[in-house]
Write a protein that holds these residues in place. Sequence first.
Motif, PDB file in Angstrom:
ATOM      1  N   ASP A   1      -2.777  -5.746   5.425  1.00 34.45           N
ATOM      2  CA  ASP A   1      -3.281  -4.419   5.082  1.00 34.45           C
ATOM      3  C   ASP A   1      -3.606  -3.574   6.308  1.00 34.45           C
ATOM      4  O   ASP A   1      -4.166  -2.490   6.182  1.00 34.45           O
TER       5      ASP A   1
ATOM      6  N   THR B   1       2.596  -4.559   0.820  1.00 30.35           N
ATOM      7  CA  THR B   1       3.471  -4.534  -0.348  1.00 30.35           C
ATOM      8  C   THR B   1       4.517  -5.635  -0.303  1.00 30.35           C
ATOM      9  O   THR B   1       4.910  -6.085   0.771  1.00 30.35           O
TER      10      THR B   1
ATOM     11  N   PRO C   1       1.848   0.440   3.858  1.00 26.40           N
ATOM     12  CA  PRO C   1       1.280  -0.301   2.725  1.00 26.40           C
ATOM     13  C   PRO C   1       1.444  -1.815   2.825  1.00 26.40           C
ATOM     14  O   PRO C   1       2.404  -2.313   3.400  1.00 26.40           O
TER      15      PRO C   1
END
Length: 126
Positions: free
Chosen positions: A68, A84, A82
């Motif tokens: 993150d 992800t 992001p």
Amino acid sequence: MTTVFRRIALIALALGVSGVLAAPAGADPAPQRITLDYTKGHCGQTTLMAHSFVPTTLEITTSNNFTDDAKIDMQGNRTPLPDTYGAVTTKVDLGSPMPGAIPFQVSGSEWPGSAGTGCSGWIIIA
């Protein structure tokens, strides 16, 4: 008189080659987008090319990024990327850049098991 004519002809030729006379005054150039892929802590490439004096957007497609704190640093600005699994695109507006080179740095965590820790590169504006 011929010297003045030659100078005027050379200036006109130079302006025509540079595109100043080729585009109508006040015409807005079509925007351009350049892309960078960032997956598993690695960049797909580290040298990007763009045209000068054209509205430009850098699109960073991030996938398989399991941290993150990934970010891209460029021109004194930091944009987070992001956390992800699937592909997510982050857009950075570069305005209408002048000719030159823009350095960038993509970084993320150096946690155990990470595949990579980012990259650094250049956007070459010609």
